[in-house]
Design an enzyme around this catalytic site. Structure first.
Site, mmCIF file in Angstrom:
data_model
loop_
_atom_site.group_PDB
_atom_site.id
_atom_site.type_symbol
_atom_site.label_atom_id
_atom_site.label_comp_id
_atom_site.label_asym_id
_atom_site.label_seq_id
_atom_site.Cartn_x
_atom_site.Cartn_y
_atom_site.Cartn_z
ATOM 1 N N CYS A 67 0.827 -1.214 0.000
ATOM 2 C CA CYS A 67 0.000 0.000 0.000
ATOM 3 C C CYS A 67 0.858 1.260 0.000
ATOM 4 O O CYS A 67 0.718 2.122 -0.876
ATOM 5 C CB CYS A 67 -0.939 -0.009 1.203
ATOM 6 S SG CYS A 67 -2.001 1.440 1.254
ATOM 7 N N CYS A 84 -34.018 20.635 -1.321
ATOM 8 C CA CYS A 84 -33.634 19.815 -0.172
ATOM 9 C C CYS A 84 -34.401 18.502 -0.104
ATOM 10 O O CYS A 84 -34.795 18.068 0.984
ATOM 11 C CB CYS A 84 -33.818 20.551 1.133
ATOM 12 S SG CYS A 84 -33.325 22.271 1.043
#
Ligand SMILES: Cc1cc2nc3c(=O)[nH]c(=O)nc-3n(C[C@H](O)[C@H](O)[C@H](O)COP(=O)(O)OP(=O)(O)OC[C@H]3O[C@@H](n4cnc5c(N)ncnc54)[C@H](O)[C@@H]3O)c2cc1C
Length: 553
Positions: free
Chosen positions: A128, A551
Protein backbone atom coordinates in the site's frame (compact mmCIF):
# COMPACT_ATOMS: atom_id res chain seq x y z
CA UNK A 1 21.69 -18.97 32.33
CA UNK A 2 22.51 -22.57 33.25
CA UNK A 3 21.40 -21.90 36.80
CA UNK A 4 17.94 -20.72 35.78
CA UNK A 5 14.64 -22.36 34.95
CA UNK A 6 11.59 -21.07 33.14
CA UNK A 7 8.18 -21.80 34.67
CA UNK A 8 4.91 -21.20 32.91
CA UNK A 9 1.80 -20.81 35.11
CA UNK A 10 -1.84 -20.76 34.11
CA UNK A 11 -3.46 -17.95 36.12
CA UNK A 12 -7.19 -17.84 36.79
CA UNK A 13 -9.19 -14.85 37.95
CA UNK A 14 -7.40 -11.97 36.17
CA UNK A 15 -9.98 -9.58 34.69
CA UNK A 16 -8.07 -6.34 34.16
CA UNK A 17 -4.63 -4.76 33.92
CA UNK A 18 -4.49 -4.21 37.70
CA UNK A 19 -5.07 -7.94 38.29
CA UNK A 20 -2.04 -8.67 36.10
CA UNK A 21 0.00 -6.19 38.14
CA UNK A 22 -1.06 -7.82 41.44
CA UNK A 23 -0.12 -11.29 40.22
CA UNK A 24 3.19 -9.99 38.86
CA UNK A 25 4.01 -8.34 42.17
CA UNK A 26 3.14 -11.45 44.19
CA UNK A 27 5.45 -13.54 42.01
CA UNK A 28 8.29 -11.00 42.01
CA UNK A 29 8.33 -10.90 45.80
CA UNK A 30 8.59 -14.71 46.05
CA UNK A 31 11.80 -16.53 46.95
CA UNK A 32 14.04 -17.43 43.99
CA UNK A 33 12.18 -15.40 41.36
CA UNK A 34 14.38 -13.42 38.95
CA UNK A 35 11.99 -12.34 36.17
CA UNK A 36 8.22 -12.25 35.72
CA UNK A 37 6.28 -11.52 32.55
CA UNK A 38 2.51 -11.53 32.15
CA UNK A 39 1.60 -11.07 28.48
CA UNK A 40 -1.63 -9.18 29.25
CA UNK A 41 -4.36 -10.25 31.69
CA UNK A 42 -6.33 -11.80 28.79
CA UNK A 43 -3.57 -14.36 28.28
CA UNK A 44 -4.35 -16.03 31.62
CA UNK A 45 -0.68 -16.83 31.93
CA UNK A 46 2.56 -15.89 33.69
CA UNK A 47 6.12 -16.67 32.56
CA UNK A 48 8.57 -16.77 35.43
CA UNK A 49 12.36 -17.22 35.42
CA UNK A 50 13.61 -18.62 38.74
CA UNK A 51 16.89 -19.77 40.25
CA UNK A 52 17.29 -23.50 39.73
CA UNK A 53 15.31 -25.49 42.27
CA UNK A 54 12.92 -22.72 43.36
CA UNK A 55 9.71 -24.10 44.86
CA UNK A 56 6.87 -23.68 42.33
CA UNK A 57 4.24 -24.51 44.96
CA UNK A 58 5.40 -21.54 47.02
CA UNK A 59 4.94 -19.38 43.94
CA UNK A 60 1.43 -20.71 43.37
CA UNK A 61 0.58 -20.03 47.02
CA UNK A 62 1.83 -16.44 46.68
CA UNK A 63 -0.51 -15.94 43.73
CA UNK A 64 -3.41 -17.47 45.69
CA UNK A 65 -2.68 -15.16 48.62
CA UNK A 66 -3.11 -12.27 46.19
CA UNK A 67 -6.60 -13.57 45.32
CA UNK A 68 -5.98 -15.60 42.13
CA UNK A 69 -5.37 -19.23 41.19
CA UNK A 70 -2.09 -20.48 39.67
CA UNK A 71 -1.38 -23.87 38.10
CA UNK A 72 2.09 -24.89 36.84
CA UNK A 73 1.94 -25.73 33.14
CA UNK A 74 5.59 -26.30 32.31
CA UNK A 75 9.04 -26.15 33.85
CA UNK A 76 12.27 -26.35 31.95
CA UNK A 77 15.91 -25.48 32.35
CA UNK A 78 17.00 -22.45 30.36
CA UNK A 79 20.17 -24.26 29.27
CA UNK A 80 17.91 -26.91 27.73
CA UNK A 81 16.25 -24.38 25.43
CA UNK A 82 15.72 -26.12 22.13
CA UNK A 83 18.32 -25.10 19.53
CA UNK A 84 15.53 -23.90 17.33
CA UNK A 85 14.88 -20.65 19.14
CA UNK A 86 16.58 -18.23 16.78
CA UNK A 87 19.61 -16.94 18.65
CA UNK A 88 17.98 -17.45 22.02
CA UNK A 89 14.80 -15.57 21.08
CA UNK A 90 11.44 -17.21 21.44
CA UNK A 91 8.41 -15.34 20.22
CA UNK A 92 4.81 -15.84 21.18
CA UNK A 93 3.86 -14.70 17.69
CA UNK A 94 5.81 -14.54 14.46
CA UNK A 95 4.22 -12.47 11.69
CA UNK A 96 5.57 -13.15 8.19
CA UNK A 97 5.18 -10.05 6.03
CA UNK A 98 5.58 -6.41 7.04
CA UNK A 99 2.68 -4.81 5.13
CA UNK A 100 -0.62 -3.52 6.48
CA UNK A 101 -1.91 -6.92 7.61
CA UNK A 102 1.42 -7.83 9.19
CA UNK A 103 1.75 -4.54 11.06
CA UNK A 104 -1.80 -4.69 12.38
CA UNK A 105 -1.19 -8.26 13.56
CA UNK A 106 2.11 -7.39 15.25
CA UNK A 107 0.66 -4.33 17.00
CA UNK A 108 -2.32 -6.30 18.27
CA UNK A 109 0.05 -9.00 19.55
CA UNK A 110 2.15 -6.40 21.36
CA UNK A 111 -0.95 -4.70 22.80
CA UNK A 112 -2.01 -8.07 24.19
CA UNK A 113 1.35 -8.23 25.95
CA UNK A 114 3.15 -10.77 23.78
CA UNK A 115 6.65 -10.97 22.35
CA UNK A 116 6.22 -10.56 18.63
CA UNK A 117 8.54 -10.82 15.63
CA UNK A 118 7.71 -9.39 12.24
CA UNK A 119 9.69 -10.72 9.29
CA UNK A 120 9.85 -8.69 6.08
CA UNK A 121 11.71 -9.78 2.94
CA UNK A 122 11.27 -6.56 0.95
CA UNK A 123 10.52 -2.96 1.89
CA UNK A 124 8.94 -2.20 5.25
CA UNK A 125 5.27 -1.23 4.83
CA UNK A 126 4.53 -3.59 1.92
CA UNK A 127 2.34 -2.81 -1.08
CA UNK A 128 0.00 0.00 0.00
CA UNK A 129 2.52 2.59 1.06
CA UNK A 130 5.33 1.68 -1.35
CA UNK A 131 3.77 0.55 -4.62
CA UNK A 132 -0.01 0.66 -4.15
CA UNK A 133 -2.55 3.04 -2.63
CA UNK A 134 -0.22 5.88 -1.69
CA UNK A 135 1.81 6.39 -4.90
CA UNK A 136 -1.23 5.79 -7.12
CA UNK A 137 -3.45 8.24 -5.24
CA UNK A 138 -0.66 10.85 -5.17
CA UNK A 139 -0.34 10.68 -8.97
CA UNK A 140 -4.11 10.62 -9.45
CA UNK A 141 -4.59 13.76 -7.37
CA UNK A 142 -1.76 15.57 -9.18
CA UNK A 143 -3.29 14.73 -12.56
CA UNK A 144 -6.77 15.74 -11.35
CA UNK A 145 -5.43 19.21 -10.57
CA UNK A 146 -3.64 19.40 -13.89
CA UNK A 147 -6.73 18.22 -15.75
CA UNK A 148 -9.03 20.66 -13.90
CA UNK A 149 -6.73 23.58 -14.74
CA UNK A 150 -7.31 22.84 -18.41
CA UNK A 151 -11.05 22.40 -17.99
CA UNK A 152 -13.25 25.13 -19.43
CA UNK A 153 -16.58 24.17 -17.88
CA UNK A 154 -16.40 26.92 -15.26
CA UNK A 155 -18.09 29.87 -16.92
CA UNK A 156 -16.47 33.19 -16.17
CA UNK A 157 -13.44 31.58 -14.48
CA UNK A 158 -10.25 31.90 -16.45
CA UNK A 159 -8.29 28.68 -16.29
CA UNK A 160 -4.91 28.06 -17.80
CA UNK A 161 -2.14 25.60 -17.24
CA UNK A 162 1.51 25.49 -18.11
CA UNK A 163 3.47 22.52 -19.37
CA UNK A 164 3.43 19.46 -17.15
CA UNK A 165 6.65 18.76 -15.27
CA UNK A 166 6.24 14.98 -14.98
CA UNK A 167 9.62 14.53 -13.28
CA UNK A 168 8.49 16.83 -10.48
CA UNK A 169 5.14 15.03 -10.12
CA UNK A 170 6.98 11.71 -9.71
CA UNK A 171 9.45 13.27 -7.24
CA UNK A 172 6.58 14.63 -5.10
CA UNK A 173 4.96 11.22 -5.14
CA UNK A 174 8.23 9.64 -3.96
CA UNK A 175 8.50 12.20 -1.15
CA UNK A 176 5.01 11.36 0.10
CA UNK A 177 5.76 7.62 -0.05
CA UNK A 178 8.98 8.09 1.96
CA UNK A 179 7.23 10.31 4.51
CA UNK A 180 4.30 7.93 5.06
CA UNK A 181 6.59 4.88 5.15
CA UNK A 182 8.54 6.58 7.92
CA UNK A 183 5.60 7.91 9.94
CA UNK A 184 3.21 4.96 9.52
CA UNK A 185 5.66 2.05 9.68
CA UNK A 186 9.25 2.82 10.75
CA UNK A 187 8.28 5.21 13.58
CA UNK A 188 5.37 3.02 14.65
CA UNK A 189 7.75 0.08 14.98
CA UNK A 190 10.02 2.16 17.19
CA UNK A 191 7.04 2.81 19.49
CA UNK A 192 6.61 -0.92 20.19
CA UNK A 193 9.74 -2.34 21.81
CA UNK A 194 7.94 -5.68 22.22
CA UNK A 195 8.10 -6.10 18.42
CA UNK A 196 11.34 -7.43 16.92
CA UNK A 197 11.75 -6.54 13.25
CA UNK A 198 13.67 -9.07 11.17
CA UNK A 199 14.66 -8.00 7.66
CA UNK A 200 14.75 -11.30 5.80
CA UNK A 201 12.72 -13.96 4.00
CA UNK A 202 10.88 -16.55 6.09
CA UNK A 203 9.93 -20.09 5.18
CA UNK A 204 8.03 -22.70 7.16
CA UNK A 205 9.64 -25.75 8.67
CA UNK A 206 7.90 -28.85 9.91
CA UNK A 207 6.66 -28.93 13.51
CA UNK A 208 5.29 -25.37 13.39
CA UNK A 209 8.76 -23.94 12.96
CA UNK A 210 10.02 -21.09 10.79
CA UNK A 211 13.38 -20.80 9.05
CA UNK A 212 15.02 -17.41 8.56
CA UNK A 213 18.52 -17.15 7.07
CA UNK A 214 19.12 -20.81 7.85
CA UNK A 215 18.22 -20.18 11.50
CA UNK A 216 15.32 -22.19 12.97
CA UNK A 217 12.67 -20.49 15.11
CA UNK A 218 9.80 -21.99 17.04
CA UNK A 219 7.22 -19.28 17.71
CA UNK A 220 4.05 -20.00 19.65
CA UNK A 221 1.79 -18.91 16.76
CA UNK A 222 2.42 -17.82 13.18
CA UNK A 223 0.52 -15.35 11.01
CA UNK A 224 1.21 -15.37 7.29
CA UNK A 225 0.64 -11.91 5.79
CA UNK A 226 2.82 -12.09 2.70
CA UNK A 227 0.46 -10.18 0.40
CA UNK A 228 0.14 -10.58 -3.35
CA UNK A 229 2.05 -9.62 -6.48
CA UNK A 230 1.04 -8.57 -10.02
CA UNK A 231 -0.03 -11.49 -12.21
CA UNK A 232 0.00 -11.70 -16.00
CA UNK A 233 -1.99 -14.17 -18.13
CA UNK A 234 -0.13 -16.70 -20.30
CA UNK A 235 -0.49 -14.72 -23.57
CA UNK A 236 1.97 -15.84 -26.27
CA UNK A 237 4.89 -13.40 -26.50
CA UNK A 238 3.95 -11.45 -23.37
CA UNK A 239 6.50 -12.82 -20.91
CA UNK A 240 9.42 -12.06 -23.24
CA UNK A 241 8.24 -8.58 -24.15
CA UNK A 242 9.35 -6.77 -21.00
CA UNK A 243 6.02 -5.12 -20.21
CA UNK A 244 5.23 -2.81 -17.25
CA UNK A 245 3.38 -4.02 -14.19
CA UNK A 246 1.63 -1.59 -11.81
CA UNK A 247 4.79 -1.13 -9.72
CA UNK A 248 6.86 -0.11 -12.76
CA UNK A 249 4.04 2.04 -14.16
CA UNK A 250 3.92 4.04 -10.93
CA UNK A 251 7.58 4.85 -11.34
CA UNK A 252 8.01 5.79 -15.02
CA UNK A 253 10.44 8.68 -15.13
CA UNK A 254 9.44 9.70 -18.65
CA UNK A 255 5.99 10.05 -20.13
CA UNK A 256 5.36 7.69 -23.03
CA UNK A 257 3.54 9.07 -26.06
CA UNK A 258 1.23 6.06 -26.13
CA UNK A 259 0.34 3.20 -23.81
CA UNK A 260 -1.79 0.08 -24.00
CA UNK A 261 -3.33 -0.99 -20.71
CA UNK A 262 -4.34 -4.62 -20.55
CA UNK A 263 -7.02 -5.08 -17.89
CA UNK A 264 -9.79 -2.65 -16.92
CA UNK A 265 -10.28 -3.25 -13.24
CA UNK A 266 -9.38 -0.72 -10.51
CA UNK A 267 -5.59 -0.70 -10.91
CA UNK A 268 -5.62 -0.67 -14.73
CA UNK A 269 -8.28 2.06 -14.97
CA UNK A 270 -6.62 4.32 -12.40
CA UNK A 271 -3.24 4.12 -14.14
CA UNK A 272 -4.83 4.51 -17.58
CA UNK A 273 -6.44 7.79 -16.57
CA UNK A 274 -3.29 9.10 -14.85
CA UNK A 275 -1.31 8.70 -18.08
CA UNK A 276 -4.11 9.89 -20.34
CA UNK A 277 -4.43 13.09 -18.31
CA UNK A 278 -0.66 13.56 -18.43
CA UNK A 279 -0.85 13.54 -22.22
CA UNK A 280 -0.22 9.90 -23.19
CA UNK A 281 -2.57 8.37 -25.77
CA UNK A 282 -4.04 5.45 -23.82
CA UNK A 283 -5.86 2.37 -25.11
CA UNK A 284 -7.58 0.16 -22.55
CA UNK A 285 -8.17 -3.46 -23.58
CA UNK A 286 -10.45 -5.65 -21.44
CA UNK A 287 -11.28 -9.32 -21.96
CA UNK A 288 -14.66 -9.16 -20.20
CA UNK A 289 -17.63 -7.64 -22.06
CA UNK A 290 -17.41 -4.43 -20.00
CA UNK A 291 -14.85 -2.41 -18.05
CA UNK A 292 -14.95 -2.46 -14.24
CA UNK A 293 -16.50 -5.90 -14.77
CA UNK A 294 -17.31 -6.58 -11.13
CA UNK A 295 -19.32 -3.38 -10.72
CA UNK A 296 -23.01 -2.93 -11.54
CA UNK A 297 -23.52 -2.83 -15.31
CA UNK A 298 -24.89 0.74 -15.22
CA UNK A 299 -21.64 1.92 -13.63
CA UNK A 300 -19.43 0.17 -16.20
CA UNK A 301 -21.32 1.76 -19.06
CA UNK A 302 -21.27 5.29 -17.64
CA UNK A 303 -17.60 5.04 -16.66
CA UNK A 304 -16.66 3.94 -20.15
CA UNK A 305 -18.47 6.99 -21.55
CA UNK A 306 -16.70 9.33 -19.10
CA UNK A 307 -13.26 7.94 -19.99
CA UNK A 308 -13.96 8.05 -23.72
CA UNK A 309 -15.09 11.66 -23.37
CA UNK A 310 -11.59 12.42 -22.07
CA UNK A 311 -9.98 10.80 -25.09
CA UNK A 312 -9.13 7.32 -23.84
CA UNK A 313 -9.68 4.50 -26.30
CA UNK A 314 -11.64 1.80 -24.46
CA UNK A 315 -12.13 -1.66 -25.96
CA UNK A 316 -14.03 -4.19 -23.82
CA UNK A 317 -14.59 -7.76 -25.03
CA UNK A 318 -11.09 -7.90 -26.52
CA UNK A 319 -9.41 -11.31 -26.60
CA UNK A 320 -5.62 -10.85 -26.76
CA UNK A 321 -3.95 -13.53 -28.87
CA UNK A 322 -0.35 -12.35 -29.05
CA UNK A 323 2.05 -9.64 -27.87
CA UNK A 324 5.18 -8.61 -29.75
CA UNK A 325 7.80 -5.96 -29.25
CA UNK A 326 9.31 -4.63 -32.47
CA UNK A 327 11.71 -1.72 -32.75
CA UNK A 328 10.80 -0.41 -29.32
CA UNK A 329 7.02 -0.58 -29.87
CA UNK A 330 4.51 -3.02 -28.50
CA UNK A 331 2.07 -4.70 -30.83
CA UNK A 332 -0.99 -6.38 -29.30
CA UNK A 333 -2.94 -8.64 -31.62
CA UNK A 334 -6.35 -10.01 -30.75
CA UNK A 335 -10.01 -10.18 -31.63
CA UNK A 336 -13.09 -8.09 -30.87
CA UNK A 337 -16.44 -9.64 -31.85
CA UNK A 338 -14.54 -12.26 -33.87
CA UNK A 339 -12.72 -9.65 -36.01
CA UNK A 340 -8.94 -9.27 -35.72
CA UNK A 341 -7.67 -5.98 -34.31
CA UNK A 342 -4.13 -4.77 -33.75
CA UNK A 343 -3.05 -2.06 -31.31
CA UNK A 344 0.39 -0.53 -31.10
CA UNK A 345 2.00 1.68 -28.45
CA UNK A 346 5.27 2.77 -26.91
CA UNK A 347 4.44 1.17 -23.57
CA UNK A 348 2.40 -1.80 -22.45
CA UNK A 349 0.98 -2.03 -18.94
CA UNK A 350 -0.41 -5.36 -17.79
CA UNK A 351 -2.94 -4.92 -14.97
CA UNK A 352 -4.75 -8.24 -15.03
CA UNK A 353 -4.90 -8.95 -11.31
CA UNK A 354 -2.76 -10.05 -8.42
CA UNK A 355 -1.91 -13.47 -6.97
CA UNK A 356 -1.00 -14.38 -3.38
CA UNK A 357 2.70 -14.65 -2.40
CA UNK A 358 2.76 -18.25 -1.24
CA UNK A 359 5.29 -19.92 -3.57
CA UNK A 360 8.68 -20.93 -2.13
CA UNK A 361 7.44 -20.69 1.44
CA UNK A 362 7.31 -24.45 1.99
CA UNK A 363 3.76 -24.08 3.25
CA UNK A 364 3.17 -27.78 2.65
CA UNK A 365 5.75 -28.48 5.40
CA UNK A 366 3.57 -26.48 7.75
CA UNK A 367 0.39 -28.29 6.74
CA UNK A 368 -1.05 -25.06 5.27
CA UNK A 369 -3.37 -25.80 2.34
CA UNK A 370 -3.75 -23.53 -0.66
CA UNK A 371 -6.61 -22.82 -3.05
CA UNK A 372 -6.36 -22.89 -6.85
CA UNK A 373 -4.82 -19.41 -7.12
CA UNK A 374 -2.23 -20.05 -4.42
CA UNK A 375 -4.38 -18.37 -1.75
CA UNK A 376 -4.17 -19.61 1.84
CA UNK A 377 -7.38 -21.35 2.80
CA UNK A 378 -8.70 -20.05 6.11
CA UNK A 379 -11.78 -20.59 8.21
CA UNK A 380 -14.04 -17.75 9.39
CA UNK A 381 -11.58 -16.91 12.20
CA UNK A 382 -8.71 -16.68 9.65
CA UNK A 383 -7.14 -19.91 10.91
CA UNK A 384 -5.42 -21.98 8.23
CA UNK A 385 -5.58 -25.76 7.94
CA UNK A 386 -2.82 -25.79 10.58
CA UNK A 387 -4.41 -24.62 13.87
CA UNK A 388 -1.17 -22.85 14.91
CA UNK A 389 -1.01 -20.80 11.72
CA UNK A 390 -3.32 -17.95 10.68
CA UNK A 391 -3.37 -15.77 7.55
CA UNK A 392 -4.55 -12.24 6.78
CA UNK A 393 -4.58 -9.70 3.97
CA UNK A 394 -4.06 -10.17 0.24
CA UNK A 395 -2.54 -13.63 0.79
CA UNK A 396 -6.13 -14.85 1.40
CA UNK A 397 -6.81 -14.00 -2.27
CA UNK A 398 -9.95 -11.95 -1.53
CA UNK A 399 -11.00 -8.53 -0.22
CA UNK A 400 -7.72 -7.07 -1.53
CA UNK A 401 -7.91 -3.68 0.19
CA UNK A 402 -5.59 -2.18 2.72
CA UNK A 403 -8.31 -1.62 5.34
CA UNK A 404 -9.50 -5.23 5.14
CA UNK A 405 -5.86 -6.37 5.40
CA UNK A 406 -5.36 -4.35 8.59
CA UNK A 407 -8.69 -5.52 10.01
CA UNK A 408 -7.86 -9.15 9.23
CA UNK A 409 -4.33 -8.87 10.64
CA UNK A 410 -5.51 -7.60 14.02
CA UNK A 411 -8.32 -10.15 14.14
CA UNK A 412 -6.00 -13.05 13.27
CA UNK A 413 -3.53 -12.00 15.99
CA UNK A 414 -6.24 -11.79 18.64
CA UNK A 415 -7.70 -15.13 17.64
CA UNK A 416 -4.28 -16.79 17.47
CA UNK A 417 -3.08 -15.47 20.84
CA UNK A 418 -6.23 -15.56 22.95
CA UNK A 419 -8.46 -18.10 21.23
CA UNK A 420 -11.15 -15.41 21.04
CA UNK A 421 -12.63 -17.06 17.91
CA UNK A 422 -13.76 -13.73 16.45
CA UNK A 423 -15.35 -14.05 13.03
CA UNK A 424 -13.98 -12.13 10.01
CA UNK A 425 -16.96 -10.02 8.96
CA UNK A 426 -16.89 -9.10 5.28
CA UNK A 427 -20.43 -7.69 5.08
CA UNK A 428 -20.91 -4.45 3.14
CA UNK A 429 -17.22 -3.80 2.51
CA UNK A 430 -17.03 -0.44 0.70
CA UNK A 431 -14.93 -0.44 -2.50
CA UNK A 432 -13.55 2.56 -4.36
CA UNK A 433 -11.90 2.85 -7.76
CA UNK A 434 -10.12 6.20 -7.83
CA UNK A 435 -10.84 7.18 -11.40
CA UNK A 436 -12.45 10.59 -11.96
CA UNK A 437 -15.41 10.25 -11.62
CA UNK A 438 -14.79 7.68 -8.90
CA UNK A 439 -16.58 4.36 -8.64
CA UNK A 440 -17.72 3.49 -5.14
CA UNK A 441 -19.92 0.61 -4.17
CA UNK A 442 -21.06 -1.62 -1.34
CA UNK A 443 -23.34 -4.63 -1.21
CA UNK A 444 -24.99 -6.44 -4.09
CA UNK A 445 -25.27 -5.35 -7.72
CA UNK A 446 -28.74 -5.64 -9.27
CA UNK A 447 -27.68 -8.84 -11.07
CA UNK A 448 -26.23 -10.37 -7.88
CA UNK A 449 -29.38 -9.51 -5.93
CA UNK A 450 -31.57 -11.20 -8.55
CA UNK A 451 -29.30 -14.24 -8.62
CA UNK A 452 -29.54 -14.43 -4.81
CA UNK A 453 -33.33 -14.69 -5.15
CA UNK A 454 -34.43 -11.32 -3.75
CA UNK A 455 -37.51 -9.48 -5.03
CA UNK A 456 -35.41 -6.70 -6.47
CA UNK A 457 -36.24 -3.07 -7.10
CA UNK A 458 -33.61 -0.63 -8.36
CA UNK A 459 -33.49 3.12 -8.82
CA UNK A 460 -30.95 4.97 -10.92
CA UNK A 461 -30.42 8.68 -10.32
CA UNK A 462 -28.29 10.62 -12.80
CA UNK A 463 -25.97 13.05 -10.98
CA UNK A 464 -27.69 15.87 -12.89
CA UNK A 465 -30.46 15.60 -10.25
CA UNK A 466 -28.02 16.38 -7.45
CA UNK A 467 -27.82 20.14 -6.71
CA UNK A 468 -24.19 19.90 -5.63
CA UNK A 469 -23.24 18.44 -9.01
CA UNK A 470 -25.12 21.25 -10.77
CA UNK A 471 -23.35 23.90 -8.70
CA UNK A 472 -20.01 22.25 -9.41
CA UNK A 473 -20.90 22.13 -13.13
CA UNK A 474 -19.91 18.50 -13.08
CA UNK A 475 -22.88 16.19 -13.53
CA UNK A 476 -20.94 13.14 -14.69
CA UNK A 477 -22.15 9.88 -13.17
CA UNK A 478 -25.09 8.29 -11.42
CA UNK A 479 -26.26 6.69 -8.20
CA UNK A 480 -27.94 3.32 -8.30
CA UNK A 481 -29.61 1.74 -5.30
CA UNK A 482 -30.74 -1.87 -5.16
CA UNK A 483 -33.40 -2.91 -2.62
CA UNK A 484 -35.50 -5.87 -1.56
CA UNK A 485 -39.18 -5.06 -2.12
CA UNK A 486 -40.27 -7.73 0.35
CA UNK A 487 -38.49 -6.09 3.31
CA UNK A 488 -37.69 -2.58 1.99
CA UNK A 489 -34.06 -3.28 2.96
CA UNK A 490 -31.23 -1.69 1.02
CA UNK A 491 -29.16 -4.43 -0.67
CA UNK A 492 -26.56 -2.47 -2.60
CA UNK A 493 -25.37 1.01 -3.51
CA UNK A 494 -23.35 1.88 -6.62
CA UNK A 495 -22.06 5.36 -7.29
CA UNK A 496 -20.18 6.94 -10.15
CA UNK A 497 -19.42 10.54 -9.20
CA UNK A 498 -16.56 12.87 -8.37
CA UNK A 499 -15.42 11.90 -4.85
CA UNK A 500 -17.90 9.00 -4.72
CA UNK A 501 -15.55 7.44 -2.17
CA UNK A 502 -16.66 10.12 0.30
CA UNK A 503 -20.32 9.17 -0.23
CA UNK A 504 -20.25 5.39 -0.05
CA UNK A 505 -19.69 5.07 3.69
CA UNK A 506 -23.24 6.23 4.37
CA UNK A 507 -24.53 3.40 2.21
CA UNK A 508 -22.08 0.95 3.76
CA UNK A 509 -23.39 1.84 7.25
CA UNK A 510 -26.97 1.52 6.02
CA UNK A 511 -26.21 -1.94 4.64
CA UNK A 512 -24.28 -3.12 7.63
CA UNK A 513 -26.87 -2.02 10.14
CA UNK A 514 -29.87 -3.11 8.09
CA UNK A 515 -31.49 0.23 7.21
CA UNK A 516 -34.57 0.28 5.01
CA UNK A 517 -35.20 2.67 2.13
CA UNK A 518 -37.86 4.38 4.26
CA UNK A 519 -35.30 5.04 6.98
CA UNK A 520 -32.90 6.49 4.42
CA UNK A 521 -35.66 8.74 3.11
CA UNK A 522 -36.48 9.90 6.66
CA UNK A 523 -32.84 10.76 7.45
CA UNK A 524 -31.67 14.37 7.10
CA UNK A 525 -28.88 14.94 4.60
CA UNK A 526 -27.10 18.31 4.36
CA UNK A 527 -28.10 20.39 1.34
CA UNK A 528 -25.62 20.97 -1.43
CA UNK A 529 -23.59 17.89 -0.76
CA UNK A 530 -23.10 15.02 -3.16
CA UNK A 531 -24.10 12.51 -0.50
CA UNK A 532 -27.59 14.04 -0.56
CA UNK A 533 -27.87 12.11 -3.82
CA UNK A 534 -28.28 8.91 -1.80
CA UNK A 535 -31.49 10.26 -0.25
CA UNK A 536 -32.69 11.44 -3.66
CA UNK A 537 -32.00 7.98 -5.10
CA UNK A 538 -34.00 6.46 -2.22
CA UNK A 539 -36.86 8.89 -2.95
CA UNK A 540 -36.69 8.01 -6.65
CA UNK A 541 -38.10 4.56 -5.84
CA UNK A 542 -41.50 6.15 -5.22
CA UNK A 543 -41.46 9.76 -6.48
CA UNK A 544 -41.00 11.73 -9.67
CA UNK A 545 -37.91 13.76 -8.76
CA UNK A 546 -38.71 16.55 -11.19
CA UNK A 547 -41.63 17.45 -8.87
CA UNK A 548 -39.44 17.81 -5.77
CA UNK A 549 -38.66 21.23 -4.35
CA UNK A 550 -35.35 22.10 -2.68
CA UNK A 551 -33.63 19.81 -0.17
CA UNK A 552 -35.26 16.57 -1.28
CA UNK A 553 -38.49 17.79 0.35
C1 LIG B 1 -1.50 0.00 -7.64
C2 LIG B 1 -2.31 -0.40 -6.42
C3 LIG B 1 -3.19 0.50 -5.85
C4 LIG B 1 -3.92 0.17 -4.73
N1 LIG B 1 -4.79 1.08 -4.20
C5 LIG B 1 -5.50 0.78 -3.11
C6 LIG B 1 -6.37 1.73 -2.53
O1 LIG B 1 -6.49 2.86 -2.99
N2 LIG B 1 -7.08 1.38 -1.43
C7 LIG B 1 -6.96 0.13 -0.87
O2 LIG B 1 -7.63 -0.14 0.12
N3 LIG B 1 -6.14 -0.80 -1.41
C8 LIG B 1 -5.41 -0.51 -2.51
N4 LIG B 1 -4.56 -1.44 -3.03
C9 LIG B 1 -4.49 -2.77 -2.40
C10 LIG B 1 -3.64 -2.73 -1.12
O3 LIG B 1 -2.40 -2.11 -1.41
C11 LIG B 1 -3.42 -4.13 -0.61
O4 LIG B 1 -4.67 -4.76 -0.45
C12 LIG B 1 -2.71 -4.16 0.74
O5 LIG B 1 -1.54 -3.40 0.68
C13 LIG B 1 -2.39 -5.61 1.14
O6 LIG B 1 -1.70 -5.62 2.35
P1 LIG B 1 -1.02 -6.97 2.88
O7 LIG B 1 -0.43 -6.63 4.22
O8 LIG B 1 -1.94 -8.10 2.77
O9 LIG B 1 0.16 -7.27 1.84
P2 LIG B 1 1.44 -6.41 1.47
O10 LIG B 1 1.27 -4.99 1.82
O11 LIG B 1 1.76 -6.77 0.07
O12 LIG B 1 2.57 -6.97 2.44
C14 LIG B 1 3.12 -8.25 2.30
C15 LIG B 1 4.60 -8.16 2.63
O13 LIG B 1 5.10 -9.49 2.80
C16 LIG B 1 6.44 -9.53 2.34
N5 LIG B 1 6.77 -10.94 2.08
C17 LIG B 1 6.32 -11.73 1.07
N6 LIG B 1 6.83 -12.98 1.21
C18 LIG B 1 7.61 -12.97 2.32
C19 LIG B 1 8.39 -13.95 3.01
N7 LIG B 1 8.45 -15.22 2.59
N8 LIG B 1 9.06 -13.59 4.12
C20 LIG B 1 9.00 -12.31 4.59
N9 LIG B 1 8.27 -11.34 3.99
C21 LIG B 1 7.58 -11.68 2.88
C22 LIG B 1 6.41 -8.64 1.10
O14 LIG B 1 7.70 -8.15 0.82
C23 LIG B 1 5.42 -7.53 1.51
O15 LIG B 1 6.09 -6.39 2.00
C24 LIG B 1 -3.78 -1.12 -4.15
C25 LIG B 1 -2.88 -2.04 -4.71
C26 LIG B 1 -2.14 -1.69 -5.82
C27 LIG B 1 -1.18 -2.68 -6.40
Amino acid sequence: MAEQERLEFEIQGMTCDSCAKHVEQALRESEGVEQVRIPGWESGRADVVVRRGADHQALAQAVEAAGYKARLRSRRSLEEQPGDRGAGQDFDLMVIGGGSAGFAAAIKGAELGHRVAIVEAGTIGGTCVNVGCVPSKALIRAMEHYHAAGDHRFRGVETSRGALNWGQVVAHKDELVAELRRSKYQDVLAAYPEITYIQSRARLKGGNGVEIDGQPYKPGKIIIATGARPWAPPIPGLAGSGYLDSTAALDLKELPRSMIVLGANAVGLELAQIYARAGTFVTVLELMPRIAPFEDEAISQALQEALQAEGLQVVPGFQTAQVEKREGRYRVVGAEDGAERVFEAEQLLVATGRRPNTADMRLEQGGVELGPRGEILVDETLRSTNPQIYAAGDVMGKDMFVYTAAYGGALAAENALTGAGKVYDARAIPRVTFTDPQVASAGLTEAQAREAGYEVAASTLPMSYVPRALAARDTRGLIKLVADTATDLLLGAHILAPEAGEMIQVASLALRFGLTLSQLRETLFPYLTNVEGLKLAALAFEKDLSKLSCCAG
